[in-house]
Design a protein around this motif. Structure first.
Motif, mmCIF file in Angstrom:
data_model
loop_
_atom_site.group_PDB
_atom_site.id
_atom_site.type_symbol
_atom_site.label_atom_id
_atom_site.label_comp_id
_atom_site.label_asym_id
_atom_site.label_seq_id
_atom_site.Cartn_x
_atom_site.Cartn_y
_atom_site.Cartn_z
ATOM 1 N N ILE A 148 6.422 7.293 -5.040
ATOM 2 C CA ILE A 148 7.008 7.590 -5.496
ATOM 3 C C ILE A 148 7.138 9.368 -6.028
ATOM 4 O O ILE A 148 6.135 10.258 -6.346
ATOM 5 C CB ILE A 148 7.072 6.985 -6.928
ATOM 6 C CG1 ILE A 148 6.814 5.193 -6.512
ATOM 7 C CG2 ILE A 148 7.432 7.343 -8.244
ATOM 8 C CD1 ILE A 148 8.826 4.702 -6.197
ATOM 9 N N SER A 149 8.619 9.288 -5.953
ATOM 10 C CA SER A 149 7.653 11.204 -6.666
ATOM 11 C C SER A 149 8.389 11.126 -8.353
ATOM 12 O O SER A 149 9.247 10.089 -8.698
ATOM 13 C CB SER A 149 9.417 11.637 -5.603
ATOM 14 O OG SER A 149 9.569 13.517 -6.761
ATOM 15 N N ILE A 150 6.815 11.862 -8.829
ATOM 16 C CA ILE A 150 7.873 11.140 -10.250
ATOM 17 C C ILE A 150 7.912 13.034 -10.683
ATOM 18 O O ILE A 150 7.516 14.473 -10.207
ATOM 19 C CB ILE A 150 5.482 11.614 -11.070
ATOM 20 C CG1 ILE A 150 5.372 10.670 -10.592
ATOM 21 C CG2 ILE A 150 5.966 11.906 -12.736
ATOM 22 C CD1 ILE A 150 6.290 9.512 -10.807
ATOM 23 N N ARG B 28 -1.796 1.364 -10.380
ATOM 24 C CA ARG B 28 -2.360 0.567 -9.915
ATOM 25 C C ARG B 28 -1.722 -1.115 -9.127
ATOM 26 O O ARG B 28 -2.422 -1.320 -9.332
ATOM 27 C CB ARG B 28 -2.167 0.368 -12.101
ATOM 28 C CG ARG B 28 -2.812 -1.465 -12.159
ATOM 29 C CD ARG B 28 -4.019 -2.048 -12.446
ATOM 30 N NE ARG B 28 -4.267 -3.247 -12.471
ATOM 31 C CZ ARG B 28 -3.940 -4.677 -11.506
ATOM 32 N NH1 ARG B 28 -3.900 -4.130 -10.376
ATOM 33 N NH2 ARG B 28 -4.327 -5.828 -11.908
ATOM 34 N N TYR B 29 -0.568 -0.572 -9.570
ATOM 35 C CA TYR B 29 0.449 -1.189 -8.333
ATOM 36 C C TYR B 29 0.247 -0.633 -7.277
ATOM 37 O O TYR B 29 1.676 -1.044 -5.920
ATOM 38 C CB TYR B 29 1.911 -1.552 -8.534
ATOM 39 C CG TYR B 29 1.626 -2.620 -10.440
ATOM 40 C CD1 TYR B 29 2.721 -3.588 -9.391
ATOM 41 C CD2 TYR B 29 1.079 -2.615 -11.479
ATOM 42 C CE1 TYR B 29 2.169 -5.196 -10.624
ATOM 43 C CE2 TYR B 29 1.687 -3.218 -12.617
ATOM 44 C CZ TYR B 29 2.217 -4.410 -11.890
ATOM 45 O OH TYR B 29 2.261 -5.711 -12.789
ATOM 46 N N ARG B 30 -0.275 0.078 -6.808
ATOM 47 C CA ARG B 30 -0.078 0.932 -5.329
ATOM 48 C C ARG B 30 1.067 1.655 -4.877
ATOM 49 O O ARG B 30 0.795 1.738 -4.023
ATOM 50 C CB ARG B 30 -1.225 -0.353 -4.622
ATOM 51 C CG ARG B 30 -2.248 -0.650 -5.263
ATOM 52 C CD ARG B 30 -2.520 -1.926 -3.640
ATOM 53 N NE ARG B 30 -4.555 -2.294 -3.906
ATOM 54 C CZ ARG B 30 -4.352 -2.957 -4.458
ATOM 55 N NH1 ARG B 30 -3.557 -4.426 -5.227
ATOM 56 N NH2 ARG B 30 -5.497 -3.607 -4.707
ATOM 57 N N PHE B 31 1.755 2.300 -5.575
ATOM 58 C CA PHE B 31 2.271 3.150 -4.953
ATOM 59 C C PHE B 31 1.545 4.683 -4.956
ATOM 60 O O PHE B 31 1.396 5.048 -6.359
ATOM 61 C CB PHE B 31 3.667 3.255 -6.128
ATOM 62 C CG PHE B 31 4.705 2.172 -6.660
ATOM 63 C CD1 PHE B 31 5.448 1.854 -4.910
ATOM 64 C CD2 PHE B 31 4.595 0.795 -7.562
ATOM 65 C CE1 PHE B 31 6.796 0.641 -5.576
ATOM 66 C CE2 PHE B 31 5.381 0.151 -7.368
ATOM 67 C CZ PHE B 31 6.437 -0.111 -6.645
ATOM 68 N N GLU B 32 2.354 5.136 -4.103
ATOM 69 C CA GLU B 32 1.753 6.203 -4.030
ATOM 70 C C GLU B 32 2.392 7.457 -4.639
ATOM 71 O O GLU B 32 3.547 7.206 -4.716
ATOM 72 C CB GLU B 32 1.643 6.508 -2.537
ATOM 73 C CG GLU B 32 0.521 6.472 -1.274
ATOM 74 C CD GLU B 32 -0.499 6.555 -2.181
ATOM 75 O OE1 GLU B 32 -0.894 7.309 -2.488
ATOM 76 O OE2 GLU B 32 -1.580 5.415 -1.627
ATOM 77 N N THR B 33 2.010 8.178 -5.379
ATOM 78 C CA THR B 33 2.725 9.071 -6.201
ATOM 79 C C THR B 33 2.007 10.755 -6.424
ATOM 80 O O THR B 33 3.019 11.660 -6.408
ATOM 81 C CB THR B 33 2.203 8.748 -7.873
ATOM 82 O OG1 THR B 33 1.212 9.574 -7.973
ATOM 83 C CG2 THR B 33 3.261 7.727 -8.155
#
Length: 336
Positions: free
Chosen positions: A3-5, A240-245
């Motif tokens: 995910i791109s923040i 926490r939900y294991r998305f890479e940011t």
């Protein structure tokens, strides 16, 4: 999934302080968060490039001053802008690119994507990275949003972003709209939430689960109305939900603490009753200060103004309508 923040604290947050962010606050914020792993820092007047005006609010500083200040203090995060055709001109794109802006968000009301065509094409002709944005998207069905997003893609947008400008979404509607776009659109899809119903984090997580790969967040939720998705909480929840940011949550928390005396951190962002009402009615969160002033001036209950604005399908940029609505309601109440 990565995910791109995207961080519009220094743009959407300007709404919260009547567009009065200082160059010093912009400079300090950029320096503090630059090494935290945030992909893009967006800067400017709350309504975007070229929007400083009597109607929308006069910004403390010119667009060029804000962008130059941010550019001088960012080395890792990209510099982004928001622009709405009509407030912004094509020449503003050239100015922004000359300063060093790297991501352009070109936005329109959710059923009016065609207004962005010449702007997106102008920017893409100059090799700019463009995100096509649809605002107030609770006002259109998933199918209609797909039609409008397809136009943005055809114009050359590199990504599509849906904005819940009124904070009216819930996780179910978020998933419905984002998942359809992710399935049918061949470019990345993003999501920008407001917290009027206290659901910004839940909706942002639903967007990520639906396949959105660009998610917005503002430090301490600093933004229009009830504020945006709280940036530091968003990054922790996604981890926490294991998305890479790519965001170092602990470095980000340290940045929050180091900025305790500037507006994005010291200005509390809570869900006030006016925000809750506007979220229920689906009225643009940026209208809050205008409605509060009009309600006081014309001695009209704010709820009635929000209700009438919803009935009129008022959209961002129609702040002048608030005065006429309040005046009409006051006259109506006087005759009862």
């Amino acid at each position: 999934m990565t995910i791109s923040i995207y961080d519009p604290t220094l743009r959407d947050g300007n709404h919260a302080v009547s567009h009065s962010l200082s160059l010093e606050e912009i400079s300090r914020y950029c320096r503090a968060v630059d090494g935290c792993g945030i992909d893009v820092i967006e800067v400017g007047h709350g309504n975007g490039l070229g929007a400083s005006s009597l109607q929308l609010g006069i910004a403390r500083h010119r667009d060029t001053e804000m962008l130059e200040t941010a550019r001088a203090n960012l080395t890792r995060s990209k510099l982004g802008i928001h622009m709405i055709p009509g407030f912004s001109r094509l020449s503003d794109i050239d100015t922004a690119l000359r300063i060093g802006v790297e991501v352009l968000r070109i936005a329109a009301h959710c059923t009016e994507a065609s207004l962005t065509e010449s702007y997106i094409e102008h920017a893409r002709a100059r090799n700019a990275f463009v995100q096509g944005v649809l605002m107030m998207t609770h006002m259109a069905s998933a199918e209609r949003l797909l039609i409008e997003a397809s136009k943005l893609q055809a114009y050359g947008a590199n990504a599509i972003v849906l904005m819940d400008s009124a904070g009216h979404y819930d996780p179910d509607s978020t998933h419905e709209k984002l998942s359809l776009l992710v399935k049918e659109i061949s470019i990345p899809v993003g999501f920008h939430a407001h917290n009027n119903l206290g659901l910004a984090i839940a909706n942002s997580l639903a967007a990520a689960k639906a396949g959105a790969t660009v998610i917005d967040g503002c430090m301490r939720g600093f933004g229009a109305g009830a504020g945006n998705t709280q940036l530091e909480v968003l990054c922790a929840v996604l981890e926490r939900y294991r998305f890479e940011t790519g965001v170092n949550v602990f470095e980000l928390c340290r940045a929050v603490e180091s900025l305790s005396d500037i507006a994005p951190v010291k200005t509390p962002t809570i869900v006030k009753t006016s925000n809750l009402i506007s979220g229920l009615y689906g009225v643009c969160g940026g209208f809050e200060k205008h409605v509060t002033r009009a309600a006081s001036e014309f001695r009209v209950e704010p709820r009635k103004i929000y209700e009438e604005l919803a009935r009129c399908n008022a959209v961002a940029g129609q702040e002048d309508l608030i005065i006429s609505v309040a005046s009409r309601l006051s006259q109506s109440d006087a005759t009862v």
